[in-house]
Design a protein around this motif. Structure first.
Motif, mmCIF file in Angstrom:
data_model
loop_
_atom_site.group_PDB
_atom_site.id
_atom_site.type_symbol
_atom_site.label_atom_id
_atom_site.label_comp_id
_atom_site.label_asym_id
_atom_site.label_seq_id
_atom_site.Cartn_x
_atom_site.Cartn_y
_atom_site.Cartn_z
ATOM 1 N N HIS A 1 30.174 31.999 51.738
ATOM 2 C CA HIS A 1 31.304 32.487 52.476
ATOM 3 C C HIS A 1 32.745 32.349 51.790
ATOM 4 O O HIS A 1 33.834 31.798 52.621
ATOM 5 C CB HIS A 1 31.206 32.030 53.890
ATOM 6 C CG HIS A 1 30.042 32.027 54.651
ATOM 7 N ND1 HIS A 1 29.569 33.539 55.039
ATOM 8 C CD2 HIS A 1 29.306 31.216 55.000
ATOM 9 C CE1 HIS A 1 28.252 33.005 55.577
ATOM 10 N NE2 HIS A 1 27.968 31.708 55.617
ATOM 11 N N LEU A 2 32.754 32.332 50.370
ATOM 12 C CA LEU A 2 33.961 32.412 49.669
ATOM 13 C C LEU A 2 34.535 33.532 49.540
ATOM 14 O O LEU A 2 33.853 34.848 49.746
ATOM 15 C CB LEU A 2 33.623 31.518 48.310
ATOM 16 C CG LEU A 2 33.003 30.412 48.325
ATOM 17 C CD1 LEU A 2 32.777 29.787 46.855
ATOM 18 C CD2 LEU A 2 33.890 29.136 49.277
ATOM 19 N N SER A 3 35.663 34.017 49.188
ATOM 20 C CA SER A 3 36.308 35.193 48.986
ATOM 21 C C SER A 3 36.172 35.359 47.385
ATOM 22 O O SER A 3 36.438 34.685 46.471
ATOM 23 C CB SER A 3 37.822 35.223 49.362
ATOM 24 O OG SER A 3 38.112 34.832 50.727
ATOM 25 N N PRO A 4 35.875 36.930 47.087
ATOM 26 C CA PRO A 4 35.661 37.284 45.662
ATOM 27 C C PRO A 4 36.981 37.155 45.142
ATOM 28 O O PRO A 4 38.217 37.217 45.567
ATOM 29 C CB PRO A 4 35.462 38.919 46.009
ATOM 30 C CG PRO A 4 35.042 39.133 47.259
ATOM 31 C CD PRO A 4 35.620 37.902 47.972
ATOM 32 N N ASP A 5 36.844 37.171 43.683
ATOM 33 C CA ASP A 5 38.105 36.798 42.753
ATOM 34 C C ASP A 5 39.122 36.135 43.098
ATOM 35 O O ASP A 5 40.382 36.439 43.147
ATOM 36 C CB ASP A 5 38.884 38.292 42.483
ATOM 37 C CG ASP A 5 39.412 38.458 41.328
ATOM 38 O OD1 ASP A 5 39.141 37.734 40.516
ATOM 39 O OD2 ASP A 5 40.439 39.134 41.480
ATOM 40 N N ARG A 6 38.686 34.727 43.641
ATOM 41 C CA ARG A 6 39.600 33.855 43.870
ATOM 42 C C ARG A 6 39.144 32.341 43.347
ATOM 43 O O ARG A 6 38.119 32.017 43.260
ATOM 44 C CB ARG A 6 39.660 33.576 45.403
ATOM 45 C CG ARG A 6 40.643 32.607 46.184
ATOM 46 C CD ARG A 6 40.773 33.045 47.524
ATOM 47 N NE ARG A 6 41.873 32.076 48.117
ATOM 48 C CZ ARG A 6 42.090 32.022 49.175
ATOM 49 N NH1 ARG A 6 41.308 32.570 50.282
ATOM 50 N NH2 ARG A 6 43.172 31.257 49.707
ATOM 51 N N GLU A 7 40.415 31.504 43.082
ATOM 52 C CA GLU A 7 40.001 30.364 42.324
ATOM 53 C C GLU A 7 39.772 29.180 43.585
ATOM 54 O O GLU A 7 40.511 29.065 44.566
ATOM 55 C CB GLU A 7 41.473 30.130 41.611
ATOM 56 C CG GLU A 7 41.489 30.712 40.211
ATOM 57 C CD GLU A 7 42.600 30.230 39.432
ATOM 58 O OE1 GLU A 7 43.796 30.196 40.007
ATOM 59 O OE2 GLU A 7 42.514 30.307 38.305
ATOM 60 N N TYR A 8 38.921 28.363 43.364
ATOM 61 C CA TYR A 8 38.602 27.108 44.151
ATOM 62 C C TYR A 8 38.441 26.127 43.343
ATOM 63 O O TYR A 8 38.272 25.868 42.178
ATOM 64 C CB TYR A 8 37.068 27.528 44.615
ATOM 65 C CG TYR A 8 37.037 28.477 45.849
ATOM 66 C CD1 TYR A 8 37.531 28.209 47.179
ATOM 67 C CD2 TYR A 8 37.096 30.118 45.496
ATOM 68 C CE1 TYR A 8 37.545 29.395 48.171
ATOM 69 C CE2 TYR A 8 37.066 30.895 46.444
ATOM 70 C CZ TYR A 8 37.162 30.596 47.949
ATOM 71 O OH TYR A 8 37.132 31.707 48.606
#
Length: 99
Positions: A63-70
């Motif tokens: 459930h992470l967002s695409p094209d995002r830094e974590y």
């Protein structure tokens, strides 16, 4: 001992697979892992409520967002104590999801 990010982290567009089997026990078997993560530009961590008991080779944070830094913080628990590793990664762009 915590592994290199390139060995440990396998991002997709909406998830990241953590290769828990890549951790070195240092002679004291790892009992379980604790995992928390956050978007890189935020301060509040999301804690995975499950204690990841061993043996377990992988775990997927979903459930992470695409094209995002974590940032993901993993803590290994053993008789010798705790070992933490902090890893930075970027999820893939949505168009790369099937690659």
């Amino acid at each position: 001992m915590s592994p290199q990010g390139s060995v440990f982290i396998q991002p997709n567009s909406t998830s990241v697979t953590l290769k828990l089997g890549a951790w070195q026990s240092g002679g004291c078997p790892i009992r379980h892992f604790a995992v928390q993560y956050r978007p890189k530009n935020q301060m509040q961590w999301t804690v995975i409520q499950d204690k990841l008991d061993m043996p377990r080779d992988t775990y997927a944070v979903r459930h992470l967002s695409p094209d995002r830094e974590y940032v993901v913080m993993v803590t290994a628990h053993s008789e010798a104590g705790l070992t933490q590793g902090e890893y930075f990664f970027r999820t893939l762009h949505a168009s790369q999801a099937g690659r």
